[in-house]
Design a protein around this motif. Sequence first.
Motif, PDB file in Angstrom:
ATOM      1  N   GLU A 193     -95.133 -64.957  -4.948  1.00 12.17           N
ATOM      2  CA  GLU A 193     -95.924 -66.315  -5.577  1.00 12.17           C
ATOM      3  C   GLU A 193     -96.561 -65.721  -6.974  1.00 12.17           C
ATOM      4  O   GLU A 193     -96.619 -66.266  -7.935  1.00 12.17           O
ATOM      5  CB  GLU A 193     -97.025 -66.678  -4.596  1.00 12.17           C
ATOM      6  CG  GLU A 193     -96.539 -67.381  -3.543  1.00 12.17           C
ATOM      7  CD  GLU A 193     -96.124 -66.827  -2.412  1.00 12.17           C
ATOM      8  OE1 GLU A 193     -95.365 -67.391  -1.287  1.00 12.17           O
ATOM      9  OE2 GLU A 193     -96.097 -65.405  -2.331  1.00 12.17           O
ATOM     10  N   THR A 194     -96.912 -64.465  -6.960  1.00 12.00           N
ATOM     11  CA  THR A 194     -97.675 -63.831  -7.953  1.00 12.00           C
ATOM     12  C   THR A 194     -96.511 -63.681  -9.196  1.00 12.00           C
ATOM     13  O   THR A 194     -96.817 -63.877 -10.112  1.00 12.00           O
ATOM     14  CB  THR A 194     -98.123 -62.318  -7.671  1.00 12.00           C
ATOM     15  OG1 THR A 194     -99.280 -62.516  -6.721  1.00 12.00           O
ATOM     16  CG2 THR A 194     -98.831 -61.559  -8.912  1.00 12.00           C
ATOM     17  N   LEU A 195     -95.350 -63.045  -8.663  1.00  6.27           N
ATOM     18  CA  LEU A 195     -94.154 -62.967  -9.545  1.00  6.27           C
ATOM     19  C   LEU A 195     -93.926 -64.262 -10.366  1.00  6.27           C
ATOM     20  O   LEU A 195     -93.625 -64.261 -11.726  1.00  6.27           O
ATOM     21  CB  LEU A 195     -92.887 -62.277  -8.664  1.00  6.27           C
ATOM     22  CG  LEU A 195     -91.738 -61.746  -9.598  1.00  6.27           C
ATOM     23  CD1 LEU A 195     -92.262 -60.805 -10.689  1.00  6.27           C
ATOM     24  CD2 LEU A 195     -90.610 -61.456  -8.686  1.00  6.27           C
ATOM     25  N   ILE A 196     -93.652 -65.240  -9.429  1.00  4.56           N
ATOM     26  CA  ILE A 196     -93.247 -66.522 -10.110  1.00  4.56           C
ATOM     27  C   ILE A 196     -94.310 -66.887 -11.037  1.00  4.56           C
ATOM     28  O   ILE A 196     -93.920 -67.366 -11.918  1.00  4.56           O
ATOM     29  CB  ILE A 196     -92.954 -67.513  -9.247  1.00  4.56           C
ATOM     30  CG1 ILE A 196     -91.641 -67.278  -8.206  1.00  4.56           C
ATOM     31  CG2 ILE A 196     -92.926 -68.960  -9.793  1.00  4.56           C
ATOM     32  CD1 ILE A 196     -90.448 -67.021  -9.050  1.00  4.56           C
ATOM     33  N   ALA A 197     -95.586 -66.709 -10.768  1.00  5.74           N
ATOM     34  CA  ALA A 197     -96.773 -67.160 -11.765  1.00  5.74           C
ATOM     35  C   ALA A 197     -96.367 -66.471 -12.953  1.00  5.74           C
ATOM     36  O   ALA A 197     -96.860 -67.024 -14.101  1.00  5.74           O
ATOM     37  CB  ALA A 197     -97.997 -67.103 -11.058  1.00  5.74           C
ATOM     38  N   SER A 198     -96.428 -65.293 -12.901  1.00  7.42           N
ATOM     39  CA  SER A 198     -96.465 -64.268 -14.171  1.00  7.42           C
ATOM     40  C   SER A 198     -95.141 -64.642 -14.952  1.00  7.42           C
ATOM     41  O   SER A 198     -95.383 -64.361 -16.014  1.00  7.42           O
ATOM     42  CB  SER A 198     -96.747 -62.717 -13.693  1.00  7.42           C
ATOM     43  OG  SER A 198     -95.625 -62.369 -12.956  1.00  7.42           O
TER      44      SER A 198
END
Length: 460
Positions: A193-198
Amino acid sequence: MIRILAVCCAVLALWNPPAGAQSDSPAAGFEQAARDWLAPLVDNRDFSGVILIRHGEAEPVALTFGYADWVSGAPMAASARFPVGSITKSLTVAMARRLIDEGRLSADAPVSRYIPELTGYAGVRVGDIINHTAGLTRDMPADALPDARSDTLVAWLAGQTPPGPGPHEYAYSNLGYGILAVVIERVVNARFETLIASEFLVPLGMNDSRLVRGNARHGDNVPAGYAAGPLPLDLRAPMPDVPAPGASGLVAPMADLLRLAEAVRTRRVDLFEADGSLTGSWSVNLVNGEAIYTIQGSVPGYSAGISILPTRDLTIVYGTNIDSYSNWGLREVLHALAQGRDPGPPNLRPSTHGLTEAHLDGAGEYEGSPYGLITVQPVEGGLDLVLSERGWRFYLTPTGEEALNWRLFNVDLAFERDEAGRVSAMSAVERGLAGDPRRWRMTRTDLPPLPPVEPADNER
């Protein structure tokens, strides 16, 4: 009781337009046609949500329908955020393709290279997962995982029988995209989730969107999701969602879906294949001689979709918060209206009838449905139709003394009784949202045979 309105709000602009701007819009006729076409479905509590339309460089225009909360009567807002289901796969595939381009991930490699715990998955290749040809099941069982952690999914997978080497026949798999999300996490050493957001949400300006695991219904400005239910509301809460990181989890307002659509159209998020097709659950549909790039997704209680009509410079996005048959034909109706074609009137379901004891006679097990084996079970307020293979359940709305409607697909079910008065079969007319009906019949399999008829005295 809340008062039903044909359309809860008039067309809302996402900007403050000058007087007369809406009527001068080149898409104004389409907007009015969509509003009029959907109005009776809102009245029947079979449609509720937001449609956002952008034509060329004009500011997008939103149409709102129904309610964000059908119990309290809170109106639907153009800024509402919807769980968008499989549209999430756009970002999962985009991340995987980026890693492949960087040489950090190989489409030809087995998932066991990146998730060593899955020793039996040496025949399951990353590329086959992306293309839905890995031979994996569509979903995991609803109660398979105690939580949505990646390690929990891996531990469950390790205890299952993996498919043999692919590619297999195309078979849509949400489970596969859950595996792909874990592969991405292992390659980058970051939470998915963090990767997709960034990497995507922030760069694309999708600042009001989020990626979640578990219950996507909770959160700011997320309308309550509904499914068919008993009177007096005619609606109830939908069945629980199954956590599927990588396959779903994106919660977004329609303005952010427009930003995603623009990124796909301009290949900033490049999902195009060499032959002009699309990946990541997108498709290129030829509709009345016109290519349309489109995707749709759903989770219990919600659906969403994106359609890009490049020759018209027109983009349509939508989100809904009632699980009903209108969701499954909405995209085709919007395409027809956008092209100036008449989709025909909507197929409205029969009015809801009060529940009677006779309706409960329909409880039992049935075969012959195109959706597989079916069980009809008594529940509080009526009857549920349960798809035996998946365990999915749907309320059957009474529509007559001996009739029910399965609102997910607008299927009218009529009882057939045997000599003893037992419901032995149901004839089905599946009308959907528009077009001609499909007819089928399901027979009951759990009834004991009738006793032999005793001959009359004068026949002995």
